[in-house]
Scaffold this motif. Structure first.
Motif, mmCIF file in Angstrom:
data_model
loop_
_atom_site.group_PDB
_atom_site.id
_atom_site.type_symbol
_atom_site.label_atom_id
_atom_site.label_comp_id
_atom_site.label_asym_id
_atom_site.label_seq_id
_atom_site.Cartn_x
_atom_site.Cartn_y
_atom_site.Cartn_z
ATOM 1 N N LEU A 3 -0.621 6.591 -9.947
ATOM 2 C CA LEU A 3 -1.103 6.904 -8.597
ATOM 3 C C LEU A 3 -0.501 8.204 -8.085
ATOM 4 O O LEU A 3 0.663 8.515 -8.379
ATOM 5 N N TYR A 5 0.719 9.931 -4.840
ATOM 6 C CA TYR A 5 1.109 9.594 -3.476
ATOM 7 C C TYR A 5 1.196 10.851 -2.616
ATOM 8 O O TYR A 5 1.665 11.900 -3.051
ATOM 9 N N LYS A 15 -8.677 1.128 -2.429
ATOM 10 C CA LYS A 15 -7.478 0.394 -2.030
ATOM 11 C C LYS A 15 -6.337 1.362 -1.775
ATOM 12 O O LYS A 15 -6.251 2.416 -2.409
ATOM 13 N N TYR A 17 -2.163 2.061 -1.528
ATOM 14 C CA TYR A 17 -0.878 1.622 -2.071
ATOM 15 C C TYR A 17 0.241 2.381 -1.361
ATOM 16 O O TYR A 17 0.090 3.559 -1.022
ATOM 17 N N LYS A 19 4.563 3.333 -1.018
ATOM 18 C CA LYS A 19 5.799 3.538 -1.764
ATOM 19 C C LYS A 19 6.909 3.871 -0.780
ATOM 20 O O LYS A 19 6.736 4.731 0.097
ATOM 21 N N GLN A 28 7.098 -0.256 -4.684
ATOM 22 C CA GLN A 28 5.688 0.130 -4.628
ATOM 23 C C GLN A 28 4.865 -1.123 -4.410
ATOM 24 O O GLN A 28 5.176 -2.171 -4.980
ATOM 25 N N PHE A 29 3.826 -1.047 -3.621
ATOM 26 C CA PHE A 29 3.089 -2.256 -3.253
ATOM 27 C C PHE A 29 1.671 -1.912 -2.800
ATOM 28 O O PHE A 29 1.373 -0.775 -2.424
ATOM 29 N N LEU A 30 0.807 -2.917 -2.861
ATOM 30 C CA LEU A 30 -0.548 -2.806 -2.349
ATOM 31 C C LEU A 30 -0.529 -3.026 -0.842
ATOM 32 O O LEU A 30 0.092 -3.973 -0.353
ATOM 33 N N CYS A 31 -1.170 -2.150 -0.107
ATOM 34 C CA CYS A 31 -1.273 -2.308 1.349
ATOM 35 C C CYS A 31 -2.420 -3.284 1.629
ATOM 36 O O CYS A 31 -3.564 -2.869 1.896
ATOM 37 N N GLN A 32 -2.116 -4.561 1.521
ATOM 38 C CA GLN A 32 -3.117 -5.614 1.616
ATOM 39 C C GLN A 32 -3.856 -5.565 2.952
ATOM 40 O O GLN A 32 -3.249 -5.601 4.010
#
Length: 276
Positions: A3, A5, A15, A17, A19, A28-32
């Motif tokens: 990815l 950033y 989607k 993401y 950091k 690091q994560f998915l911004c749900q």
């Protein structure tokens, strides 16, 4: 997936993401649920605030983290690192049924102890089996700590049960004679046509018991026993996938050789020695 950033946010296939990095801690994560970059930024800011609280000791890493996250970690670890992972995964599934998707902060040492007591009182498991459940739980929480899912392992405060191994013994000659007397017995049964015939109810289990008594193979090894595991002269059995992960050879004595040769004549197209 690599990815790119920008200001700690990356976008890929619709989607977002996030950091974050504070001191030596990086995540690091998915911004749900984020549908725009501004919504993703709000999630990143919230996660950064949580991380600062954790590093300051004001918030537990386990907060809002569910038991299912440990289940996912353990399944991947067991499959990747254990030759016989199916047993551990089965234990883990039973643990999951008990704890369901409880928040990790609510799984206390007292809850762990109640679960082990449940295995003894309700499931009637032996101490050695209960200790296997404890070991799996211990590893699950350790994996959670290593992957920033939680900060403490409640299982460490619970001791394993004492195991009594003094019951292990072999059958005496007299006991073996009595056992085979039962295994060779016949029952008279009446057919639909009214004919009386002799029926040998223990014929199949007799073959398993003969193998067990004369080879020392474990139950799982006997169930997975194939004709290819026997050499051409019926002198050696090779166990390729033993519990220890190493192969070993078992000499075949005269009694077992006669039994295996008799079964071999009736094998048909079966790959395994024992079917059904």
């Amino acid at each position: 997936m690599s990815l790119k950033y920008k200001n700690n946010i990356a976008e890929e296939n619709g989607k977002f993401y996030g950091k974050i990095a504070i001191r030596n801690e990086q995540r690091q994560f998915l911004c749900q649920g984020a549908k725009t970059r501004s919504e993703a930024q709000a999630i990143v800011d919230a996660e950064k605030y949580k991380l600062r609280q954790e590093l300051a000791g004001l918030r537990s890493k386990c907060e809002n983290t569910r038991f299912s996250s440990l289940v996912t970690l353990y399944k991947a670890h067991s499959i990747a690192n254990k030759a016989r992972s199916h047993g551990d995964v089965g234990i883990m599934n039973n643990i999951k049924d008990y704890f369901k998707d409880t928040e990790l902060t609510k799984i206390t040492p007292n809850k762990i102890q109640k679960f082990l007591t449940f295995l003894v009182d309700e499931k009637q498991l032996a101490p050695a089996s209960v200790n296997k459940y404890r070991s799996v739980l211990l590893k699950m929480f350790n994996l959670g700590i290593d992957n920033n899912k939680c900060s403490a392992n409640p299982v460490r405060k619970i001791k394993g049960l004492r195991v009594d191994n003094t019951r292990t013994r072999v059958l005496s000659d007299k006991e073996e004679v009595k056992l085979y007397k039962v295994l060779n017995s016949f029952h008279k049964v009446k057919t639909r046509e009214g004919e009386i015939k002799n029926f040998a109810p223990y014929k199949r289990v007799k073959r398993l018991i003969t193998l067990a008594l004369n080879s020392g193979m474990r139950k799982g090894e006997m169930i997975n026993f194939r004709w290819l595991d026997i050499d051409e002269d019926f002198t050696i059995i090779t166990v390729l996938n033993s519990k220890s992960g190493k192969s070993r050879e078992i000499p075949i004595n005269k009694k077992l050789r006669l039994a295996l040769k008799a079964m071999y004549k009736l094998r048909g197209n079966n790959e395994f020695v024992f079917t059904n």
